[in-house]
Design an enzyme around this catalytic site. Structure first.
Site, short mmCIF file in Angstrom:
data_model
loop_
_atom_site.label_atom_id
_atom_site.label_comp_id
_atom_site.label_asym_id
_atom_site.label_seq_id
_atom_site.Cartn_x
_atom_site.Cartn_y
_atom_site.Cartn_z
N GLU A 123 0.89 -1.17 0.01
CA GLU A 123 0.08 -0.11 0.06
C GLU A 123 0.88 1.21 0.06
O GLU A 123 2.07 1.23 0.23
CB GLU A 123 -1.07 -0.04 1.21
CG GLU A 123 -0.16 0.12 2.72
CD GLU A 123 -0.96 0.70 3.58
OE1 GLU A 123 -1.70 1.87 3.64
OE2 GLU A 123 -1.07 -0.07 4.68
N LYS B 134 -3.53 -1.95 15.75
CA LYS B 134 -2.81 -1.33 16.97
C LYS B 134 -4.08 -0.82 17.72
O LYS B 134 -5.09 -0.81 17.45
CB LYS B 134 -2.01 -0.05 16.46
CG LYS B 134 -2.59 0.96 15.70
CD LYS B 134 -1.39 2.39 15.97
CE LYS B 134 -0.42 1.92 15.11
NZ LYS B 134 -0.71 1.79 13.65
#
Ligand code: PSU
Ligand code: MN
Length: 303
Positions: A25, A159
């Protein structure tokens, strides 16, 4: 081939020969890390993929096309240009129509990779259900894409700026397997483990390739998450990073940041609060994922 997709000749050649290709990405470059660490990370990630026998294909939106596989100049542009749009599914048609520069998120990288015929995608962390969902309903389009586009996404989990248990619930509802790589617990990006037990564990690239094969044979529309823990010597202990994340979340609220700006804001704030340590960890986990992603792509190409 879809006329909106432009594939780099090297990537095209590898795909035509059924050689392993790994998608990457560009939001992580344009919005996930500061310069010059972002360009160094991007170049080294591509190199690790090559060193492990696969062809890297970084994806971005350039001049009204989805570019699959970038030149050195295009990579540099994404790392340095101001006003690079963060392009998720919602934004893709618009940015293509305008012909402006865009960095692809996990969601749009999956879209581009799938249109190009790529099966494996390496990143740092996926988006998910944000904390405080009941107030703002912020759920990353990455999850919906995982539910509907058949890419295998290698990441270091998600996260703790996200609501990890709700993210897992969402993926379960939509039939997306989360395979712990050498672990029984969901890795939490900067930390190698969270408290959340996974339903599945794999211990080799070949095992992942088998799951991919059966998922394809079942004609399942969605993808697979491979959750690969950050190497132990590079991790930031959970208690320590969670304190910092709490601080970053408070700062975000104070600054009134919302929507697509939330993730980039929090990432930058955490780098600041850890004095760059989180950036080092972030880079280390991407490299670790790149190696595994190349191995998975190679194992799948063998089938
Ligand atoms: N998580 C990270 N680093 C990142 C991102 C997520 O640790 O750079 C980026 C990815 O591109 C991901 C996107 O697809 O943020 C998710 O943004 P949102 O929550 O707005 O969908
Ligand atoms: Mn969002």
């Amino acid at each position: 081939m879809n006329p909106l997709v432009s594939i780099d000749p090297q990537v095209q050649e590898a795909l035509a020969a059924n050689k392993p290709v790994v998608a990457l990405e560009s939001t992580i470059i344009s919005h996930g890390m500061p310069y010059p660490q972002n360009i160094e990370m991007a170049r080294e990630t591509e190199k690790i993929i090559r060193d492990n026998g696969a062809t890297p294909a970084t994806i971005a939106v350039i001049d009204g096309r989805i570019q699959v596989g970038l030149s050195a100049q295009q990579l540099e542009l994404l790392a340095t240009a101001k006003n690079v749009a963060k392009v998720s599914r919602r934004d893709l048609a618009l940015i293509l129509a305008k012909g402006t520069l865009g960095a692809t998120t996990v969601a749009t990288t999956m879209i581009g990779a799938h249109l190009a015929g790529i099966d494996v995608f390496v990143t740092g962390g996926i988006g998910g259900v944000h904390r405080g969902y009941e107030e703002h309903m912020d759920v990353s389009a990455d999850l919906e894409e995982l539910a509907s586009t058949p890419l295998t996404v290698v990441c270091a989990g998600a996260k703790a700026i996200l609501d990890l248990p709700r993210t897992l619930e969402y993926l379960e509802t939509h039939g997306v397997p989360v395979l712990g790589y050498g672990t029984d617990y969901l890795p939490a990006f900067f930390s190698s483990a969270s408290d959340y037990k996974l339903s599945a564990r794999v211990d080799s690239p070949a095992e992942v390739a088998q799951v991919m094969k059966y998922s394809r044979q079942l004609d399942f529309p969605g993808g697979i998450v491979v959750a690969n823990p950050i190497p132990m010597d590079k991790e930031i202990p959970a208690e320590e990073i969670n304190r910092i994340i709490e601080k970053a979340l408070v700062e975000e609220k104070k600054a009134g940041v919302k929507g697509k700006d939330s993730t980039p804001f929090l990432l930058a704030k955490i780098v600041e609060l850890t004095e760059g340590r989180s950036l080092e960890a972030n880079i280390a986990l991407v490299f670790n994922n790149a190696k595994l992603g190349a191995q998975i792509a190679a194992a799948y190409a063998h089938i």
